[in-house]
Motif scaffolding. Structure first.
Motif, PDB file in Angstrom:
ATOM      1  N   GLY A  62       0.789  -1.221   0.000  1.00  0.00           N
ATOM      2  CA  GLY A  62       0.000   0.000   0.000  1.00  0.00           C
ATOM      3  C   GLY A  62       0.821   1.271   0.000  1.00  0.00           C
ATOM      4  O   GLY A  62       0.263   2.372  -0.087  1.00  0.00           O
ATOM      5  N   GLY A  63       2.141   1.173   0.102  1.00  0.00           N
ATOM      6  CA  GLY A  63       3.005   2.351   0.150  1.00  0.00           C
ATOM      7  C   GLY A  63       3.594   2.699  -1.208  1.00  0.00           C
ATOM      8  O   GLY A  63       3.629   1.873  -2.121  1.00  0.00           O
ATOM      9  N   ALA A  64       4.070   3.933  -1.341  1.00  0.00           N
ATOM     10  CA  ALA A  64       4.658   4.422  -2.588  1.00  0.00           C
ATOM     11  C   ALA A  64       6.177   4.267  -2.565  1.00  0.00           C
ATOM     12  O   ALA A  64       6.818   4.516  -1.536  1.00  0.00           O
ATOM     13  N   VAL A  65       6.745   3.868  -3.697  1.00  0.00           N
ATOM     14  CA  VAL A  65       8.197   3.690  -3.795  1.00  0.00           C
ATOM     15  C   VAL A  65       8.918   5.001  -3.532  1.00  0.00           C
ATOM     16  O   VAL A  65       9.931   5.037  -2.825  1.00  0.00           O
ATOM     17  N   ILE A  66       8.428   6.101  -4.089  1.00  0.00           N
ATOM     18  CA  ILE A  66       9.125   7.382  -3.961  1.00  0.00           C
ATOM     19  C   ILE A  66       9.222   7.798  -2.493  1.00  0.00           C
ATOM     20  O   ILE A  66      10.210   8.421  -2.083  1.00  0.00           O
ATOM     21  N   MET A 143       6.784   3.120 -12.297  1.00  0.00           N
ATOM     22  CA  MET A 143       7.708   2.008 -12.091  1.00  0.00           C
ATOM     23  C   MET A 143       9.097   2.566 -11.800  1.00  0.00           C
ATOM     24  O   MET A 143       9.481   3.615 -12.322  1.00  0.00           O
ATOM     25  N   PHE A 144       9.838   1.841 -10.975  1.00  0.00           N
ATOM     26  CA  PHE A 144      11.196   2.213 -10.611  1.00  0.00           C
ATOM     27  C   PHE A 144      12.102   0.991 -10.795  1.00  0.00           C
ATOM     28  O   PHE A 144      11.630  -0.143 -10.797  1.00  0.00           O
ATOM     29  N   LEU A 145      13.391   1.244 -10.936  1.00  0.00           N
ATOM     30  CA  LEU A 145      14.339   0.155 -11.174  1.00  0.00           C
ATOM     31  C   LEU A 145      15.483   0.240 -10.188  1.00  0.00           C
ATOM     32  O   LEU A 145      16.152   1.281 -10.079  1.00  0.00           O
ATOM     33  N   GLU A 146      15.688  -0.842  -9.445  1.00  0.00           N
ATOM     34  CA  GLU A 146      16.890  -0.967  -8.626  1.00  0.00           C
ATOM     35  C   GLU A 146      18.031  -1.429  -9.520  1.00  0.00           C
ATOM     36  O   GLU A 146      17.879  -2.381 -10.291  1.00  0.00           O
TER      37      GLU A 146
END
Length: 340
Positions: A62-66, A143-146
């Motif tokens: 439920g949380g945001a990556v940013i 979307m984010f990328l590690e």
């Protein structure tokens, strides 16, 4: 008016991905490029912002990556003009693409083959999803990328493509699983990465001298000793063929076959290695990293598993027909290096 007929389940081929783009389910500022769409996957592009972080993490449910990045970020990088991502460090980068998926469509991401062959470990992050690389059905958001370079420091820019997205509709059953053996019979059995090499420009093809980055290896008595912590490029013993109505994924690790990780980049698109797509005789390239103990590989030994899944329909184009660096390949370094 009767409801539209149900869509067939399966991995979505290129024409279905293009239809989702046209419907606005896959978007990006400035639009997507047609060449991002592969026979059964979509290339994803780095955005302008990245952060050096002190630790990898999973998003909270439920949380945001940013928001989570704010807890672990050390400093920000602007990728617009390019930035060096140093080996041994962990970064999170925003991706240009954004998803508004239908409720019956889910996704899974994997590194592109060229990324895996450089020992750059990448994993996709999405809001509210406490798992790497998996995208929930109906996901709406960024979307984010590690990014974690392991062996070489790399130069990345906005627009660099490091991973790819595969979309699936409904429940997709595994059709078959085959074993993949390693080929140690050739004069050059593989390559071992040099630890203290220079920077690899991720957008420069055929622009690096492989001898500055790799050491060729010869097997002795049909065996090759893997040293702990080293990174190797090897090739499959058998030809690999992906039927035109199927897609495949190489499982990244299987403790039953040895104490090492095989194949960071796991997607094989329909048509790879087929006569119809001009790829007869193609081998799989294996990215191998040994774990804590030395491990002795034998010629033909099983090192990975290849899982086959059905497409929802035949793709309008096959892997390699529009040009590919890796169709008809044998033992092959990534596209960034000139021929050995």
């Amino acid at each position: 008016m009767s409801p539209p007929p149900p869509q067939p389940p399966g991995i979505l081929p290129c024409q279905c991905i293009e239809a989702l783009i046209a419907e606005g389910a896959l978007t990006a500022a400035g639009g997507l490029n047609p060449d991002q769409v592969q026979p059964a996957s979509l290339d994803l592009r780095l955005g302008a912002r990245a952060w050096r972080v002190r630790a990898s993490f999973l998003p909270r449910r439920g949380g945001a990556v940013i928001e989570r990045i704010g807890d672990v970020a050390m400093h920000a990088l602007d990728l617009t003009g390019g930035a060096v991502l140093e080996k041994g460090c962990v970064y999170i980068a925003e991706l240009q693409e954004r998803l508004t998926l239908p409720t019956d469509v889910a996704g899974r991401a994997n590194p592109k083959s060229s990324t895996g062959r450089l020992d750059v470990f990448v994993r996709l992050l999405t809001d509210g999803q406490p798992a790497f690389d998996d995208i929930a059905p109906g996901y709406r958001g960024p979307m984010f990328l590690e990014i974690a370079p392991q062996t070489f420091s790399v130069l990345a820019r906005k627009g660099t493509r490091l991973n790819q997205l595969r979309l699936r509709r409904g429940a997709v059953a595994t059709l078959s699983v085959t074993s993949v053996g390693v080929d140690l019979s050739r004069e050059i059995a593989g390559f071992r990465a040099r630890r203290h090499a220079g920077i690899v420009d991720l957008d420069l093809e055929d622009g690096h001298d492989p001898r500055d980055f790799w050491e060729p290896l010869a097997a002795r008595r049909g065996e090759l000793l893997l040293d702990p912590g080293e990174f190797y490029i090897l090739a499959s013993k058998d030809r690999i063929e992906i039927p035109v109505l199927q897609a495949a994924e190489m499982t990244p690790i299987d403790p039953a076959v040895g104490e090492f990780r095989v194949h960071y980049a796991g997607f094989f698109d329909p048509g790879f290695g087929t006569v119809e797509a001009g790829g007869e005789g193609s081998r799989g390239v294996l990215e191998v990293r040994s774990h804590e103990t030395p491990f002795l590989l034998e010629d033909g030994q099983t090192v990975a598993r290849l899982c086959f899944e059905p497409l929802s329909e035949r793709p309008s184009r096959l892997y390699g027909l529009d040009g590919s660096h890796y169709q008809r390949q044998g033992l092959r370094l990534s596209k960034h290096f000139r021929a050995w």
